[in-house]
Design an enzyme around this catalytic site. Structure first.
Site, mmCIF file in Angstrom:
data_model
loop_
_atom_site.group_PDB
_atom_site.id
_atom_site.type_symbol
_atom_site.label_atom_id
_atom_site.label_comp_id
_atom_site.label_asym_id
_atom_site.label_seq_id
_atom_site.Cartn_x
_atom_site.Cartn_y
_atom_site.Cartn_z
ATOM 1 N N LYS A 20 48.018 47.723 42.170
ATOM 2 C CA LYS A 20 49.216 46.866 42.131
ATOM 3 C C LYS A 20 50.374 47.552 42.861
ATOM 4 O O LYS A 20 51.466 47.726 42.316
ATOM 5 C CB LYS A 20 49.590 46.493 40.699
ATOM 6 C CG LYS A 20 48.549 45.624 40.008
ATOM 7 C CD LYS A 20 49.036 45.109 38.659
ATOM 8 C CE LYS A 20 47.968 44.241 38.017
ATOM 9 N NZ LYS A 20 46.804 45.043 37.563
ATOM 10 N N ILE A 43 39.979 37.313 30.982
ATOM 11 C CA ILE A 43 38.780 36.698 30.410
ATOM 12 C C ILE A 43 38.264 37.568 29.266
ATOM 13 O O ILE A 43 38.091 38.773 29.414
ATOM 14 C CB ILE A 43 37.680 36.537 31.488
ATOM 15 C CG1 ILE A 43 38.199 35.723 32.685
ATOM 16 C CG2 ILE A 43 36.434 35.900 30.888
ATOM 17 C CD1 ILE A 43 38.686 34.335 32.345
#
EC number: 4.1.1.23
Length: 208
Positions: free
Chosen positions: A59, A164
Site C-alpha cells: 500500500k 472475505i
C-alpha cells in the site's frame, strides 16, 4: 479465484500453508507482517515453492522518488504486483507503474474506509482507467460497492476483493458482484486444516 493473504510472521509457517493450499489458490499476497518477520526473500521462496504469482501488499503512499526506491527492490525480490494507494496522486502511482505492474486501492473493506476513502472512489476509478493497472482493490464486505466499481471500471482491469471470511464477506457474493479474485487470509491460515478451508472456498465460488 482465490488470493491467499499470508498475514503471518513466520517463514516456515507461511511456506507450509502456501504448499498445502496451492492447488486451490491463484496467487499469494504478502503484507508487512510476513515481510518484516521473514524478510524480502520470502517472496522468491514462495514463488519457487508454489509456482504462483506474488502480490506485495505494501500500500505504497509516499512521494514519487520514495515509492520508486521501495518498488524497485520489491520487484527485484520477485514480486509480480505491488499494491499502491492512489490518494497520494498520479505522479506517485506512475512512479511505481513505470517499474512493474500495480494494483490500486479504490476502496477498502474495513468500516473506517467509509470515512475518508469512499468519498474519493470516483476519482480513484478515473485514475485507474487512465493508468490501466493490473487491478484494483474493492471491498468484499460490500458487494454493492464491488458492483458499482465494476460498472465504471475499464474492461480488462481486474477487481480483487479483501474482507472475505473473517471480516464477513462472502466469496461467491463478491464474484457475482463483479470481482475477479477474492482475497482470503485468516479463514485459511488460521483454520485447523488450511488446505480444506481453501478447498471449501474454491468450491463455493464454483457453486459445488
Amino acid at each position: 479465484m482465490i488470493v491467499l493473504a499470508l498475514d503471518v510472521y513466520d517463514e516456515d509457517r507461511a511456506l507450509k500453508i502456501a504448499e498445502e493450499t496451492k492447488d486451490y489458490v491463484a496467487m499469494i499476497k504478502v503484507n508487512w507482517p510476513l515481510i518484516i518477520g521473514s524478510g524480502l526473500d520470502i517472496i522468491r521462496k514462495l514463488k519457487d515453492r508454489t509456482g504462483l504469482k506474488i502480490i506485495a501488499d505494501l500500500k505504497l503512499a509516499d512521494i514519487p522518488n520514495t515509492n520508486k526506491l521501495i518498488a524497485r527492490k520489491v520487484y527485484e525480490a520477485g514480486a509480480d504486483y505491488i499494491i499502491v494507494h492512489p490518494f497520494v496522486g498520479r505522479d506517485s502511482v506512475e512512479a511505481v507503474n513505470e517499474l512493474g505492474e500495480i494494483i490500486l486501492v479504490v476502496e477498502m473493506s474495513h468500516p473506517g474506509a467509509l470515512e475518508f476513502i469512499n468519498p474519493l472512489t470516483d476519482k480513484f476509478i478515473e485514475l485507474a482507467n487512465d493508468v490501466e493497472p493490473f487491478g484494483v482493490i474493492a471491498p468484499g464486505t460490500r458487494p454493492e460497492r464491488v458492483k458499482y466499481i465494476r460498472e465504471r471500471l475499464k474492461e480488462g482491469v481486474k477487481i480483487l476483493t479483501p474482507g472475505i471470511g473473517a471480516q464477513g464477506g462472502k466469496a461467491k457474493e463478491a464474484i457475482e458482484a463483479g470481482a475477479d479474485y477474492v482475497i482470503v487470509g485468516r479463514s485459511i491460515y488460521n483454520a485447523p486444516n488450511p488446505r480444506e478451508a481453501a478447498r471449501e472456498i474454491y468450491d463455493e465460488i464454483r457453486g459445488e
